[in-house]
Design a protein around this motif. Sequence first.
Motif, PDB file in Angstrom:
ATOM      1  N   PRO A 132      -1.546   3.619  -4.783  1.00  9.18           N
ATOM      2  CA  PRO A 132      -0.548   2.579  -4.002  1.00  9.18           C
ATOM      3  C   PRO A 132      -0.580   1.390  -4.381  1.00  9.18           C
ATOM      4  O   PRO A 132      -1.354   1.037  -5.073  1.00  9.18           O
ATOM      5  CB  PRO A 132      -1.427   2.833  -2.508  1.00  9.18           C
ATOM      6  N   ASP A 177       0.851  -1.212  -0.016  1.00  8.38           N
ATOM      7  CA  ASP A 177      -0.154  -0.194  -0.027  1.00  8.38           C
ATOM      8  C   ASP A 177       0.887   1.415  -0.172  1.00  8.38           C
ATOM      9  O   ASP A 177       0.323   2.145   0.403  1.00  8.38           O
ATOM     10  CB  ASP A 177      -1.060  -0.029   1.117  1.00  8.38           C
ATOM     11  N   GLN A 178       2.146   1.372  -0.391  1.00 11.43           N
ATOM     12  CA  GLN A 178       2.996   2.542  -0.464  1.00 11.43           C
ATOM     13  C   GLN A 178       2.724   3.092  -1.842  1.00 11.43           C
ATOM     14  O   GLN A 178       2.675   2.512  -3.002  1.00 11.43           O
ATOM     15  CB  GLN A 178       4.428   2.025  -0.342  1.00 11.43           C
ATOM     16  N   PRO A 179       2.392   4.434  -1.973  1.00  9.78           N
ATOM     17  CA  PRO A 179       2.162   4.970  -3.129  1.00  9.78           C
ATOM     18  C   PRO A 179       3.440   4.885  -4.048  1.00  9.78           C
ATOM     19  O   PRO A 179       4.695   5.073  -3.514  1.00  9.78           O
ATOM     20  CB  PRO A 179       2.040   6.566  -2.755  1.00  9.78           C
TER      21      PRO A 179
END
Length: 451
Positions: free
Chosen positions: A51, A35-37
């Motif tokens: 993400p 879920d990291q952009p």
Amino acid sequence: MAQVLEFRLPDLGEGLTEAEIVRWLVQVGDVVAVDQPVVEVETAKAMVEVPCPYGGVVTARFGEEGTELPVGAPLITVAVGAPASDGQSEGSGNVLVGYGTSEAPARRRRVRPGSKAPAAPSPPPASAAANGHTNTDTAGPPDGPVPVISPLVRRLARENGLNLRELTGSGPDGLILRADVEYALRASAARGRAPQPATVPPAQVAEPLRPAPAPAAAVPAGAGTRIPLKGVRGAVADKLSRSRREIPDATCWVDADATELMRARTAMNAAGGPKISLLALLARICTAALARFPELNSTVDMEAREVVRLDAVHLGFAAQTERGLVVPVVRDGHARDAQGLSAEFARLTEAARAGTLTPAELTGGTFTLNNYGVFGVDGSTPIINHPEAAMLGVGRIVPKPWVHEGELAVRQVVQLSLTFDHRVCDGGTAGGFLRYVADCVEQPAVLLRTL
């Protein structure tokens, strides 16, 4: 053993089908968390950080900054650890919070530790590229997008009549590269059956490797600068063009003495508490006027040949930003007082300048307030924000000679204009609405009837 998972541009909702890459947030070789952009994109509605649902090492990126990608096109590939025992890939499933999710990719590719993606592709086999053999594992689902490295490659194939589903890509995970398309076109030309472009006559096709010639430009080459109409600016252009084509608009205007309204605002703000903006007072006047003249809070359904009067007032207001004109929407403006309207206008204006407005905050308006006076102009005939039925324009408020109580005096005067869809009402209704707004501006106590 690690496996490489492909993350595609997810469904962004609101009917959006493509997005432009504005800024990559990761590099090849970076370690990313779930879920990291990983990329910032601009759609026709807003700027969005996308993400990634997988955690691991970025092995490839697809598309340079400024490239437009369709929904479903590959964004990045991520090398993750061994799969879970139940066979499910590691990921959150929350591809883009608030914009829908994308199903997990079906293709997987094993890589050896320390291996890297090839810098330049080798030509694909002639039998695969030219004879129409299709690899179902790499060409994508029959009804889904074919994975290509850039929109330029897709256009090159389309303009030369080449079916991308008949090619086997030589890039990572079967990605179709420009070299693959050019090789297929050369092979077809060598056999004397070059594909015909869909947009130009056969006589114009001299070299199958070149894209079909573009239509003659109205401006000679080198005579000016060309600025692409895409993203938010392109969406605004489309909407304004559609408004001009479909809506038979008319405009009426009136000058009003805003001296008492300005005094009332000064008194409100002197009493303490949150400051009340002039735009909020004008919005409150608009919602009161729309309660009296509901014809102007409507839309036209031409397929059903009906005018649809709307119950709620979702008030849009024009805001100029570095990315162009946007129209944020204050939901349920009819249910908010001046203080609540001031707070919402301030919040949405800040989000517009920062480029963080969501599609939901840019759609669904039923009436628009356009304060073009901030640009130092007195009047305007704005284009209606399709599919709404009307827009109130407000010019600058400046000292002018005015007859007040039978004597000439210097008063704070503003020009108000109403542009309306003549299908929803006639001039009498539009004039009655605008006159009521002007009366409230001149005598704010008139609003007490609706408070």
